[in-house]
Design an enzyme around this catalytic site. Sequence first.
Site, PDB file in Angstrom:
ATOM      1  N   TYR A   1       0.839  -1.206   0.000  1.00 36.54           N
ATOM      2  CA  TYR A   1       0.000   0.000   0.000  1.00 36.54           C
ATOM      3  C   TYR A   1       0.872   1.254   0.000  1.00 36.54           C
ATOM      4  CZ  TYR A   1      -3.955  -2.984   1.475  1.00 36.54           C
ATOM      5  OH  TYR A   1      -4.942  -3.936   1.576  1.00 36.54           O
TER       6      TYR A   1
ATOM      7  N   SER B   1     -13.724  -4.349   2.077  1.00 40.67           N
ATOM      8  CA  SER B   1     -14.749  -3.743   1.211  1.00 40.67           C
ATOM      9  C   SER B   1     -16.168  -4.030   1.689  1.00 40.67           C
ATOM     10  CB  SER B   1     -14.580  -4.202  -0.252  1.00 40.67           C
ATOM     11  OG  SER B   1     -13.404  -3.685  -0.799  1.00 40.67           O
TER      12      SER B   1
ATOM     13  N   LEU C   1     -18.357  -1.981   2.341  1.00 37.09           N
ATOM     14  CA  LEU C   1     -19.236  -1.030   1.653  1.00 37.09           C
ATOM     15  C   LEU C   1     -19.113  -1.165   0.143  1.00 37.09           C
ATOM     16  CD1 LEU C   1     -18.662   2.128   3.900  1.00 37.09           C
ATOM     17  CD2 LEU C   1     -20.558   0.503   3.969  1.00 37.09           C
TER      18      LEU C   1
ATOM     19  N   LEU D   1     -22.265   0.723  -2.002  1.00 39.28           N
ATOM     20  CA  LEU D   1     -23.427   0.622  -1.119  1.00 39.28           C
ATOM     21  C   LEU D   1     -23.796   1.938  -0.446  1.00 39.28           C
ATOM     22  CD1 LEU D   1     -22.691  -2.879   0.443  1.00 39.28           C
ATOM     23  CD2 LEU D   1     -24.699  -2.270  -0.937  1.00 39.28           C
ATOM     24  N   THR D   2     -22.955   2.952  -0.582  1.00 40.44           N
ATOM     25  CA  THR D   2     -23.340   4.272  -0.076  1.00 40.44           C
ATOM     26  C   THR D   2     -24.362   4.935  -0.984  1.00 40.44           C
ATOM     27  OG1 THR D   2     -21.669   5.543  -1.319  1.00 40.44           O
ATOM     28  CG2 THR D   2     -20.982   4.559   0.797  1.00 40.44           C
ATOM     29  N   GLY D   3     -24.423   4.487  -2.244  1.00 36.20           N
ATOM     30  CA  GLY D   3     -25.305   5.101  -3.220  1.00 36.20           C
ATOM     31  C   GLY D   3     -24.682   6.252  -3.981  1.00 36.20           C
ATOM     32  N   LYS D   4     -23.434   6.587  -3.660  1.00 33.92           N
ATOM     33  CA  LYS D   4     -22.850   7.787  -4.267  1.00 33.92           C
ATOM     34  C   LYS D   4     -22.532   7.639  -5.752  1.00 33.92           C
ATOM     35  CE  LYS D   4     -18.121   6.754  -2.653  1.00 33.92           C
ATOM     36  NZ  LYS D   4     -17.053   7.231  -1.731  1.00 33.92           N
TER      37      LYS D   4
END
Length: 347
Positions: free
Chosen positions: A53, A236, A238, A243-246
Amino acid sequence: MKMNPLGRTCIMVPELCLGTMTFGTQTPEAEAHEQIDISLEAGLNFLDTAEMYPVNPLSAETQGDSERVLGTWFSKTKRRDEVILATKHSGNGIKYVRDGADITAQSIPEAIEGSLKRLQTDYIDLYQFHWPNRGSYMFRKNWTYDPSQQDRAKTLDDMMGSLAALQDAVDAGKIRAFGLSNESAWGTSEWLRLSEAGNGPRVASIQNEYSLLCRLYDTDLAELSVNEDVGLLAFSPLATGLLTGKYQNGAIPDGSRRSVSAELGGRVSERVFPAVDAYLEVARTHGLDPVHMALAWCRTRPFMASAIFGATRTAQLKHILASVEVTLSDEVLDALNDVHRQYPMVY
């Protein structure tokens, strides 16, 4: 913050884990340090990183910077003993990490020493293998996965050598526990079998992708987890922000993961957005924040040790931390299962 056992070790981990793969690129050092401070104040003392990373993008120039950012926080605050620290030995194929070589008994001590130096610590609580030498069905490879060309004898020989090297690191006090990532039920069972025969440390955890949109873990690995006390560290949870909808209706917010990785590692498909709409409707119907709903659902799973999330910005971190106050009703859980039956395996 609820605490869960990390396998059969004496280590307890919180139900949420702060992932650090954007530290050093999308998340600058000062903000990363602020996130660690805020997390500890909330009772979240579990940090996950890796020698390869940061991501978004992966590069030879930045490789190791996420560990370095954690190292400067440890050096500045002298609070190393308050943190459960997890990092990972890269698997093969990353050309700028040991020229893309396999995980071997020879590479393990070298990789551990590199991580310890960057992290400015003398021990790692959980040392994980990022993915197996023989390959993995994770990262959307499940659609064409074919293990028929694997060399079983070589796989087991590699495992034996790696366990011996890991035991040396345990004996030297450099690591406390061993975990896997992007592994299968068969692979994990072999690691367990070999360690229980006295060949090295027992697997404590598996870090695999898991969310409402990605439920590959729900069958064989779930059974293994429950029966063998090898908890899931879900990455992951989300679904890289889906899944936030953004990202609905073609939106790509500035600074978001999709702004630098358009296909979100193969997760973007024509089927994923209707599925997200269905999950968002469950949240709306029951007056729930979709982020809180997705993370609270992870906590209901019987094999879950901790859900690893990333927060590019500190505001996102604060919002995510509030999810621990949310408990889902049976009605909500039934609705989420109905959506899963309608939209299975969307990527």
